[in-house]
Design an enzyme around this catalytic site. Structure first.
Site, PDB file in Angstrom:
ATOM      1  N   LYS A  18       2.277 -14.185 -30.270  1.00  0.00           N
ATOM      2  CA  LYS A  18       3.154 -14.753 -31.319  1.00  0.00           C
ATOM      3  C   LYS A  18       4.215 -13.727 -31.671  1.00  0.00           C
ATOM      4  O   LYS A  18       4.047 -12.525 -31.442  1.00  0.00           O
ATOM      5  CB  LYS A  18       2.357 -15.134 -32.566  1.00  0.00           C
ATOM      6  CG  LYS A  18       1.581 -13.990 -33.271  1.00  0.00           C
ATOM      7  CD  LYS A  18       2.389 -13.177 -34.245  1.00  0.00           C
ATOM      8  CE  LYS A  18       1.565 -12.058 -34.873  1.00  0.00           C
ATOM      9  NZ  LYS A  18       2.360 -11.010 -35.529  1.00  0.00           N
ATOM     10  N   ASP A  53      -4.433 -12.777 -38.894  1.00  0.00           N
ATOM     11  CA  ASP A  53      -3.546 -13.546 -38.021  1.00  0.00           C
ATOM     12  C   ASP A  53      -4.276 -14.182 -36.835  1.00  0.00           C
ATOM     13  O   ASP A  53      -3.716 -14.361 -35.768  1.00  0.00           O
ATOM     14  CB  ASP A  53      -2.260 -12.788 -37.632  1.00  0.00           C
ATOM     15  CG  ASP A  53      -2.519 -11.532 -36.861  1.00  0.00           C
ATOM     16  OD1 ASP A  53      -3.687 -11.242 -36.616  1.00  0.00           O
ATOM     17  OD2 ASP A  53      -1.538 -10.850 -36.509  1.00  0.00           O
TER      18      ASP A  53
HETATM   19  O1  C5P Z   1      -6.749  -9.113 -41.511  1.00  0.00           O
HETATM   20  P1  C5P Z   1      -6.610  -7.982 -40.566  1.00  0.00           P
HETATM   21  O2  C5P Z   1      -7.908  -7.484 -40.045  1.00  0.00           O
HETATM   22  O3  C5P Z   1      -5.639  -8.215 -39.479  1.00  0.00           O
HETATM   23  O4  C5P Z   1      -5.991  -6.808 -41.430  1.00  0.00           O
HETATM   24  C1  C5P Z   1      -6.031  -5.475 -41.023  1.00  0.00           C
HETATM   25  C2  C5P Z   1      -5.674  -4.622 -42.220  1.00  0.00           C
HETATM   26  O5  C5P Z   1      -4.293  -4.805 -42.564  1.00  0.00           O
HETATM   27  C3  C5P Z   1      -6.443  -4.943 -43.485  1.00  0.00           C
HETATM   28  O6  C5P Z   1      -7.635  -4.233 -43.564  1.00  0.00           O
HETATM   29  C4  C5P Z   1      -5.483  -4.511 -44.570  1.00  0.00           C
HETATM   30  O7  C5P Z   1      -5.546  -3.117 -44.737  1.00  0.00           O
HETATM   31  C5  C5P Z   1      -4.140  -4.820 -43.965  1.00  0.00           C
HETATM   32  N1  C5P Z   1      -3.592  -6.134 -44.394  1.00  0.00           N
HETATM   33  C6  C5P Z   1      -3.066  -6.261 -45.668  1.00  0.00           C
HETATM   34  N2  C5P Z   1      -2.546  -7.466 -46.057  1.00  0.00           N
HETATM   35  C7  C5P Z   1      -2.530  -8.525 -45.225  1.00  0.00           C
HETATM   36  C8  C5P Z   1      -3.055  -8.421 -43.909  1.00  0.00           C
HETATM   37  C9  C5P Z   1      -3.592  -7.207 -43.526  1.00  0.00           C
HETATM   38  O8  C5P Z   1      -3.058  -5.307 -46.446  1.00  0.00           O
HETATM   39  N3  C5P Z   1      -1.987  -9.654 -45.642  1.00  0.00           N
END
Ligand code: C5P
Length: 342
Positions: free
Chosen positions: A16, A142
């Site tokens: 994406k 995502d």
């Molecule tokens: O959800 P995901 O595992 O992809 O997120 C990785 C890290 O990115 C989270 O632990 C967080 O620190 C940060 N994050 C965030 N806000 C979001 C998505 C991710 O702070 N909306």
């Protein structure tokens, strides 16, 4: 009873890009509010799923950067679905990596969703759409977008996804510099900058600058939200349009969105740390991109082009300059689902 050597399910896990991304305030759970439009594109990894006799989950991948343990997104999602579906057998997930690791193209997330779909098909047991979305969102913000495909509005922490009008395919060039950007670090840097309240940046091409504060960070989310909704409502609205808006929309709806004023907030924190990425954006623009941007937190960048020929020529030009550039095309929801199973 699981038979040995049963069918292997092979899938394309498409990448994406983000068509604009605004970061809002940090929430109590540590995540940030997010507003973005995700768009699936033709670049992909290959995922193969097999269920054998035995127990456990095995991740196979030739790329040393890809973890093979319980931290792998494919491992985590299969483990979760395996438990939920009371499945038996040993699950082998093979990842043929073509997309960059930590590239902002959602590679690991797309891999996980493909592994889940492949696992269900190999098992011949299927989750409800609701459980599938929940399990995906638990693994990462995502992942859910890859259960929708095409053009997808992402809100919440990015995991709340809404399918949008299927846009016609547009040619694009994706550049994948060798640096890996850590998403949590990029968010932390964003917090540091917004807390400082004194950071200035150049506001797009106008050359003027504005102060970034916690308050105007959320105003800017409202701003993008307005640009998105104005763009979204056009096909459904009976209100008359200006000649320019009509022409722009008819020529290319995706480029009309770009003109509505989208941008990726991560550029403010990632470009100062990796100036070569800003250079790539400029190189894409010089090569004729109608719009160029960082994807997610990077390090991949993309440019949107008027035709496949323009994109192919731009990719060749960028490769000559030493960048890893590939021409591809955005995938509508229909194409995404038509091509996902090999
Ligand atoms: O959800 P995901 O595992 O992809 O997120 C990785 C890290 O990115 C989270 O632990 C967080 O620190 C940060 N994050 C965030 N806000 C979001 C998505 C991710 O702070 N909306």
């Amino acid at each position: 009873m699981i038979k040995c050597g049963c069918m292997t399910v092979t899938l394309r896990s498409f990448a994406k890009i983000n068509l604009g991304l605004r970061i809002g305030a940090a929430r109590n759970d540590g995540f940030h509010k997010l507003l973005t439009i995700y768009q699936t594109i033709g670049l992909h990894d290959i995922i193969k799923v097999n269920i054998e006799r035995g127990t456990g989950i095995e991740i196979r991948c030739a790329d040393p950067q890809v973890p093979k343990d319980g931290s792998n997104t494919c491992y985590r999602i299969v483990e979760s679905a395996h438990r939920f579906l009371h499945a038996r057998g040993r699950v082998i997930v093979e990842i043929e990596k073509r997309l960059p690791v930590q590239g902002g193209l959602g590679g690991a997330s797309a891999n996980a969703v493909a592994a889940l779909l492949g696992f269900e098909r190999a098992l011949k047991k299927f989750l409800s759409a609701e459980d599938r979305l929940r399990i995906a969102a638990e693994v990462g913000s995502d992942l859910p977008l890859f259960l929708v495909g095409g053009t997808v509005l992402g809100v919440g922490r990015g995991e709340q996804v809404y399918p949008m009008e299927d846009l016609p395919a547009i040619a694009c060039v994706v550049v994948t510099p060798e640096v890996g950007v850590s998403t949590p670090k990029a968010f932390a840097e964003w917090d540091r900058l917004t807390c400082e309240k004194l950071m200035c940046w150049n506001k797009s091409d106008s050359g003027s600058s504005e102060k970034l504060t916690v308050a105007n960070a959320s105003d800017r989310m409202v701003e993008l939200s307005r640009a998105y909704s104005a763009w979204l409502s056009v096909p459904y609205s009976g209100a008359p349009l200006s000649v320019d808006s009509r022409r722009s929309r008819a020529e290319n709806p995706l480029l009309a969105l770009v003109r509505a004023g989208i941008m990726n907030d991560f550029e403010h924190v990632v470009f100062p740390e990796y100036p070569e990425l800003c250079e790539v954006k400029r190189a894409l623009e010089r090569a004729g991109a109608k719009y160029a941007s960082l994807s997610g937190s990077g390090s991949a960048l993309y440019g949107l082009f008027g035709s496949r020929g323009d994109a192919a020529r731009a990719a060749a030009r960028l490769r000559k300059q030493g960048w890893a550039a590939e021409a591809t095309v955005t995938l509508t929801r229909r194409q995404y689902w038509k091509k996902i199973f090999v």
